[in-house]
Write an enzyme that holds these catalytic residues in place. Structure first.
Site, PDB file in Angstrom:
ATOM      1  N   ARG A 109       0.845  -1.200   0.000  1.00  0.00           N
ATOM      2  CA  ARG A 109       0.000   0.000   0.000  1.00  0.00           C
ATOM      3  C   ARG A 109       0.876   1.245   0.000  1.00  0.00           C
ATOM      4  NH1 ARG A 109      -4.939  -1.894   4.088  1.00  0.00           N
ATOM      5  NH2 ARG A 109      -5.344  -3.832   2.948  1.00  0.00           N
TER       6      ARG A 109
ATOM      7  N   ARG B 288       2.001   0.765  10.262  1.00  0.00           N
ATOM      8  CA  ARG B 288       1.581   1.166   8.916  1.00  0.00           C
ATOM      9  C   ARG B 288       2.775   1.100   7.982  1.00  0.00           C
ATOM     10  NH1 ARG B 288      -3.071   3.675   7.689  1.00  0.00           N
ATOM     11  NH2 ARG B 288      -3.413   4.088   9.906  1.00  0.00           N
TER      12      ARG B 288
ATOM     13  N   GLU C 205      -6.794  -1.469  15.237  1.00  0.00           N
ATOM     14  CA  GLU C 205      -7.336  -2.377  14.222  1.00  0.00           C
ATOM     15  C   GLU C 205      -6.324  -3.455  13.824  1.00  0.00           C
ATOM     16  OE1 GLU C 205      -8.531  -0.435  10.617  1.00  0.00           O
ATOM     17  OE2 GLU C 205      -8.631  -2.326   9.532  1.00  0.00           O
TER      18      GLU C 205
ATOM     19  N   SER D 107     -10.380  -6.538   9.639  1.00  0.00           N
ATOM     20  CA  SER D 107     -11.573  -5.856   9.157  1.00  0.00           C
ATOM     21  C   SER D 107     -12.369  -6.883   8.365  1.00  0.00           C
ATOM     22  CB  SER D 107     -11.154  -4.686   8.268  1.00  0.00           C
ATOM     23  OG  SER D 107     -12.237  -3.830   8.040  1.00  0.00           O
TER      24      SER D 107
ATOM     25  N   ARG E 283       0.754  -6.668  12.281  1.00  0.00           N
ATOM     26  CA  ARG E 283       0.168  -6.066  13.469  1.00  0.00           C
ATOM     27  C   ARG E 283      -0.014  -7.098  14.582  1.00  0.00           C
ATOM     28  NH1 ARG E 283      -4.197  -1.400  11.466  1.00  0.00           N
ATOM     29  NH2 ARG E 283      -2.627  -0.153  10.365  1.00  0.00           N
TER      30      ARG E 283
END
Length: 427
Positions: free
Chosen positions: A264, A279, A351, A354, A392
């Site tokens: 990403r 991130r 988070e 999801s 994560r």
RNA sequence: GGAGAGGUGGCAGAGUGGUCGAAUGCACCGGACUCGAAAUCCGGCAUAGCCUUAUGGGUUAUCGUGGGUUCAAAUCCCACCCUCUCCGCCA
């Protein structure tokens, strides 16, 4: 992509529901375009019908050896008129298509209405955060303290938001992915897949990343015009497996799990989470995907979410389940649950998964269908969820399982994947 | 990278300018025959869109993709994509 019939039949209703997720639908523009489409399409098809009928007559007349000159004269001007009409129609249709592709999904009625993250609704908490009798370090300090997490090396090799892991920590990262795959295949009935990490634009459009979110993607040039995109999630290649397919009813639900790296560009989030590996431009994820009949999709969303939760439970990581509000959901989703894991150093939940039901939104873009009980093709519903984000999860383990001496205890379920190792200590 | 072959309905496979959305076979669905099954016979059997609409009817598009020629394209021309075979290279 929404069903255009929904917009034709209940434009105001659709606009109101989209407004709840902060999307302003230009109903006036839509109606104008739709009216023009109707006129032009009808006119074009009339001309085509006339041309087809005449051409057929010419064919018949010729076979009988008759003179075709009079009929030819009749359609002499038809060609130009038809061509103009067809071109006009093409333009209108591509405008309509572009418009539809930029409209997000309509939220399910059970989704809490809200404008931002703060309006998300906590459904449940599982596990109790551990209390520490020493000052907790964040995962960066823990990992660097072990000399097994090297952000500087990542910067040297590639730049910001890349990381190098070494030794037992690298192995722990691998162990996590293996563990997740094993649980989902053996206990939850998913079929493991290995998929391409580079995909074409059609695939990206199918799951909704394109055309709207190109800036979030990495791509590599290929040929003169073409390019391939690095997947931002395994959702893209896995879900697109059913693009342009009509599946037999008996095959559903399809349940796939894949472990892939995700890429990403994180455009627009330059200031956020710059420290550590929360991130990254590249991270690993184990992704769950289900393709199901429409009447099952909400039950399957609960099920899929529980599958992701099972990983956190087995790792004994405290977490909570959030129902995202209308304003915080992703573009393609009709309903989303986020799993948030406890990070003691941040003293908050972050988070880590999801899980979403896209209903027919992706399926319509992909033309992913199944043959229903009546024997007719019908759009399937697609769902996916992280099960879990590996990077994560590693962060969560480093923080939750850290010890006063700087070592990190390995969660029991991972020890078989670590050659029996119980603790990671400084090299 | 070089040389060649090829992409047509669920599958196989015909069709090289004209009543072709497409023969034929297999598969599948319904019916007849049968106590039942097989065989046989009859019928059905793509998808998407638009218009109209009480069931329904009309119409358009689609033969790998895109463009072109033509009154008319599965069929002719151009470009691209993909597959297969052989050679080279390669994990």
């Amino acid at each position: 992509m929404l069903d255009i019939q929904l917009l034709r039949n209940d434009l105001e209703g659709a606009a109101a529901r989209l407004a709840s997720r902060k999307f302003v639908l230009d109903t006036v523009a839509f109606q104008a375009l739709e009216a023009e489409r109707k006129t032009v399409q009808t006119h074009t098809q009339d001309l085509q019908a006339k041309r087809n009928a005449t051409s057929k007559q010419i064919g018949i007349a010729k076979s009988k050896g008759e003179d075709v000159a009079p009929i030819m004269a009749e359609v002499a001007t038809l060609g130009d008129e038809l061509k103009a009409a067809e071109e006009k129609l093409t333009v209108i249709q591509s405008q309509m298509q572009s418009l539809l592709l930029t409209i997000p999904n309509v939220p399910h009625e059970s989704v809490p209405v809200g404008t931002s993250e703060t309006d998300n609704v906590e459904l449940r908490r599982v596990g109790t955060p551990r209390s520490f009798d020493f000052e907790v370090k964040d995962h960066v300090d823990v990992g660097e303290g072990l000399s097994q997490l090297d952000f500087a090396a990542g910067v040297k090799l590639s730049g910001a938001r890349f990381t190098v892991m070494k030794g037992p920590l690298a192995r722990l990262h691998r162990a996590l992915a293996q563990f997740m795959l094993d649980v989902h295949t053996a206990e939850h009935g998913y079929t493991e897949l290995y998929v391409p990490y580079l995909v074409n634009a059609d695939s990206m459009q199918g799951t909704g990343q394109l055309p709207k979110f190109e800036e979030d993607l990495f791509h590599v040039p290929r040929g003169d015009e073409g390019k391939l995109y690095l997947i931002p999630t395994a959702e893209v290649p896995v879900t697109n497996l059913v693009r342009d397919e009509i599946l037999p009813l008996e095959q559903l639900p399809l349940k796939f799990v894949a472990h892939t790296p995700c890429f990403r560009s994180e455009a627009g989030s330059y200031g956020r989470d710059t420290r550590g590996m929360i991130r990254q431009h590249q991270f690993d994820k184990v992704e769950l995907v289900q393709i199901v009949p429409p009447d099952q999709s909400y039950a399957k969303l609960e099920e899929l979410t529980s599958h992701a939760e099972a990983i956190l439970q087995k790792l004994e990581l405290p977490y909570r389940v959030m129902s995202l509000c209308t304003g915080d959901m992703g573009f393609s989703s009709a309903k989303t649950y986020d799993l948030e894991v406890w990070l003691p150093a941040q003293n908050t939940y972050r988070e880590i998964s999801s899980c979403s039901n896209f209903e027919a939104f992706q399926a319509r873009r992909m033309q992913a269908r199944f043959r229903n009980a009546a024997g007719k093709p019908e759009l399937a519903h697609t769902l996916n969820g992280s099960g879990l984000a590996v990077g994560r999860t590693l962060v969560a383990i480093l923080e939750n399982y850290q010890n006063a001496d700087g070592s990190v205890t390995i969660p029991t379920v991972l020890r078989p994947y670590m050659g029996g190792l119980e603790k990671i200590v400084a090299a």
